[in-house]
Design a protein around this motif. Structure first.
Motif, mmCIF file in Angstrom:
data_model
loop_
_atom_site.group_PDB
_atom_site.id
_atom_site.type_symbol
_atom_site.label_atom_id
_atom_site.label_comp_id
_atom_site.label_asym_id
_atom_site.label_seq_id
_atom_site.Cartn_x
_atom_site.Cartn_y
_atom_site.Cartn_z
ATOM 1 N N LYS A 119 1.304 5.989 2.539
ATOM 2 C CA LYS A 119 0.722 4.655 2.525
ATOM 3 C C LYS A 119 -0.800 4.762 2.455
ATOM 4 O O LYS A 119 -1.401 5.662 3.046
ATOM 5 N N ILE A 120 -1.393 3.831 1.718
ATOM 6 C CA ILE A 120 -2.848 3.721 1.655
ATOM 7 C C ILE A 120 -3.242 2.717 2.733
ATOM 8 O O ILE A 120 -2.873 1.545 2.649
ATOM 9 N N GLU A 121 -3.962 3.184 3.730
ATOM 10 C CA GLU A 121 -4.319 2.313 4.853
ATOM 11 C C GLU A 121 -5.325 1.252 4.420
ATOM 12 O O GLU A 121 -6.310 1.545 3.742
ATOM 13 N N GLY A 122 -5.057 0.006 4.793
ATOM 14 C CA GLY A 122 -5.965 -1.102 4.520
ATOM 15 C C GLY A 122 -6.075 -1.469 3.048
ATOM 16 O O GLY A 122 -7.042 -2.123 2.650
ATOM 17 N N PHE A 123 -5.094 -1.091 2.244
ATOM 18 C CA PHE A 123 -5.169 -1.361 0.811
ATOM 19 C C PHE A 123 -5.004 -2.851 0.529
ATOM 20 O O PHE A 123 -4.107 -3.498 1.050
ATOM 21 N N ASP A 124 -5.889 -3.389 -0.307
ATOM 22 C CA ASP A 124 -5.820 -4.783 -0.745
ATOM 23 C C ASP A 124 -6.261 -4.820 -2.201
ATOM 24 O O ASP A 124 -7.447 -4.690 -2.503
ATOM 25 N N LEU A 125 -5.300 -5.010 -3.101
ATOM 26 C CA LEU A 125 -5.569 -5.000 -4.533
ATOM 27 C C LEU A 125 -6.632 -6.025 -4.914
ATOM 28 O O LEU A 125 -7.479 -5.759 -5.766
ATOM 29 N N SER A 126 -6.620 -7.168 -4.262
ATOM 30 C CA SER A 126 -7.560 -8.245 -4.623
ATOM 31 C C SER A 126 -9.009 -7.889 -4.291
ATOM 32 O O SER A 126 -9.937 -8.499 -4.815
ATOM 33 N N LYS A 127 -9.223 -6.891 -3.434
ATOM 34 C CA LYS A 127 -10.586 -6.513 -3.047
ATOM 35 C C LYS A 127 -11.137 -5.326 -3.840
ATOM 36 O O LYS A 127 -12.272 -4.923 -3.630
ATOM 37 N N LEU A 128 -10.326 -4.781 -4.764
ATOM 38 C CA LEU A 128 -10.797 -3.664 -5.572
ATOM 39 C C LEU A 128 -11.811 -4.145 -6.604
ATOM 40 O O LEU A 128 -11.662 -5.218 -7.177
ATOM 41 N N THR A 129 -12.825 -3.312 -6.840
ATOM 42 C CA THR A 129 -13.844 -3.600 -7.847
ATOM 43 C C THR A 129 -14.035 -2.357 -8.708
ATOM 44 O O THR A 129 -13.365 -1.348 -8.508
ATOM 45 N N ALA A 130 -14.991 -2.424 -9.611
ATOM 46 C CA ALA A 130 -15.295 -1.286 -10.480
ATOM 47 C C ALA A 130 -16.009 -0.173 -9.723
ATOM 48 O O ALA A 130 -16.133 0.941 -10.212
ATOM 49 N N GLY B 143 0.804 -1.216 0.000
ATOM 50 C CA GLY B 143 0.000 0.000 0.000
ATOM 51 C C GLY B 143 0.838 1.268 0.000
ATOM 52 O O GLY B 143 0.301 2.376 0.056
ATOM 53 N N GLU B 144 2.160 1.126 -0.098
ATOM 54 C CA GLU B 144 3.025 2.306 -0.138
ATOM 55 C C GLU B 144 2.857 2.994 -1.487
ATOM 56 O O GLU B 144 2.775 2.339 -2.529
ATOM 57 N N ILE B 145 2.801 4.331 -1.429
ATOM 58 C CA ILE B 145 2.569 5.104 -2.642
ATOM 59 C C ILE B 145 3.493 6.323 -2.641
ATOM 60 O O ILE B 145 3.786 6.883 -1.584
ATOM 61 N N ALA B 146 3.958 6.684 -3.822
ATOM 62 C CA ALA B 146 4.812 7.858 -3.966
ATOM 63 C C ALA B 146 4.440 8.561 -5.262
ATOM 64 O O ALA B 146 4.099 7.915 -6.255
ATOM 65 N N SER B 147 4.496 9.885 -5.221
ATOM 66 C CA SER B 147 4.132 10.670 -6.391
ATOM 67 C C SER B 147 5.083 11.850 -6.524
ATOM 68 O O SER B 147 5.554 12.382 -5.520
ATOM 69 N N LEU B 148 5.336 12.243 -7.777
ATOM 70 C CA LEU B 148 6.225 13.361 -8.056
ATOM 71 C C LEU B 148 5.624 14.216 -9.170
ATOM 72 O O LEU B 148 5.228 13.684 -10.205
ATOM 73 N N ALA B 149 5.543 15.512 -8.935
ATOM 74 C CA ALA B 149 5.069 16.462 -9.943
ATOM 75 C C ALA B 149 6.120 17.545 -10.127
ATOM 76 O O ALA B 149 6.534 18.175 -9.155
ATOM 77 N N LEU B 150 6.541 17.744 -11.358
ATOM 78 C CA LEU B 150 7.436 18.857 -11.656
ATOM 79 C C LEU B 150 6.588 20.129 -11.718
ATOM 80 O O LEU B 150 5.582 20.179 -12.428
ATOM 81 N N LEU B 151 6.980 21.134 -10.968
ATOM 82 C CA LEU B 151 6.164 22.336 -10.845
ATOM 83 C C LEU B 151 6.072 23.130 -12.144
ATOM 84 O O LEU B 151 5.054 23.764 -12.409
ATOM 85 N N LYS B 152 7.097 23.054 -12.971
ATOM 86 C CA LYS B 152 7.038 23.754 -14.257
ATOM 87 C C LYS B 152 6.086 23.053 -15.230
ATOM 88 O O LYS B 152 5.834 23.567 -16.311
ATOM 89 N N GLY B 153 5.548 21.901 -14.842
ATOM 90 C CA GLY B 153 4.588 21.185 -15.680
ATOM 91 C C GLY B 153 3.164 21.679 -15.528
ATOM 92 O O GLY B 153 2.276 21.259 -16.269
ATOM 93 N N PHE B 154 2.901 22.580 -14.580
ATOM 94 C CA PHE B 154 1.548 23.112 -14.400
ATOM 95 C C PHE B 154 1.270 24.157 -15.463
ATOM 96 O O PHE B 154 2.065 25.074 -15.673
ATOM 97 N N ARG B 155 0.128 24.011 -16.124
ATOM 98 C CA ARG B 155 -0.271 24.923 -17.198
ATOM 99 C C ARG B 155 -1.494 25.726 -16.776
ATOM 100 O O ARG B 155 -2.474 25.174 -16.288
#
Length: 179
Positions: free
Chosen positions: A97-108, A57-69
């Motif tokens: 981290k996404i608390e309680g994340f379980d990929l197998s339990k995701l639905t539409a 459930g660990e998650i990381a994100s990166l946004a370059l600030l010069k990419g904002f239009r």
């Protein structure tokens, strides 16, 4: 025959290894700091990277600030030069981290999850907790969230001459589809 078996097993192992993390390089972050009765202050970055380890459930994100239009080029220039100082602080990151994340339990049908982590922007780091709606579709795992960031938390100064035209409470929307 041994070579065929070896390559067959090798292909399966490599494919399984490659699928241990879900990734996007085309995530979208939109922010708005508009104030009623004044010109819209809104920008979008459609080249945000996000990585999710579905096992933890660990998650990381990166946004370059010069990419904002922005719709107005002058706003984009002021954003980069005066507010976020993107030459000095070129990126914004989130690690958590996404608390309680379980990929197998995701639905539409989207389910709400709590994301806890550290947001780094303008050289400052702040612990944040946000709610995200996560679902599994044919396109991948979709993560959507709406939250607010306070410019004061990141020492982003708004000059008094424009303080009535810009909100210190910035509405942030993220939309990621990870594969």
């Amino acid at each position: 025959m041994k070579k065929i078996l070896f390559y067959g097993l090798f292909f399966v192992v490599v494919q399984n290894f490659a699928q241990t993390k879900l990734v996007t390089k085309t995530g979208k972050i939109t922010f708005e700091a508009s104030v009623p009765a004044f010109e819209e202050v809104k920008a979008k970055n459609e080249a945000v990277t996000c990585i999710l380890n579905p096992a933890t459930g660990e998650i990381a994100s990166l946004a370059l600030l010069k990419g904002f239009r922005f719709k107005v080029a002058l706003m984009e220039e002021h954003f980069n030069e005066n507010y976020v100082e993107s030459d000095k602080f070129p990126k914004a990151t989130f690690k958590g981290k996404i608390e309680g994340f379980d990929l197998s339990k995701l639905t539409a049908t989207a389910k709400e999850y709590t994301l806890k982590g550290k947001l780094e922007l303008h050289g400052k780091t702040k612990d944040i907790t946000v709610i995200a709606k996560i679902k599994k579709t044919d396109a991948g795992v979709e993560i959507d969230s709406d939250f607010t960031v306070n410019t004061d938390d990141f020492d982003i100064e708004i000059p008094s001459v424009v303080s009535k035209k810009l909100s210190k409470k910035v509405a942030v929307k993220l939309d990621f589809t990870l594969k």
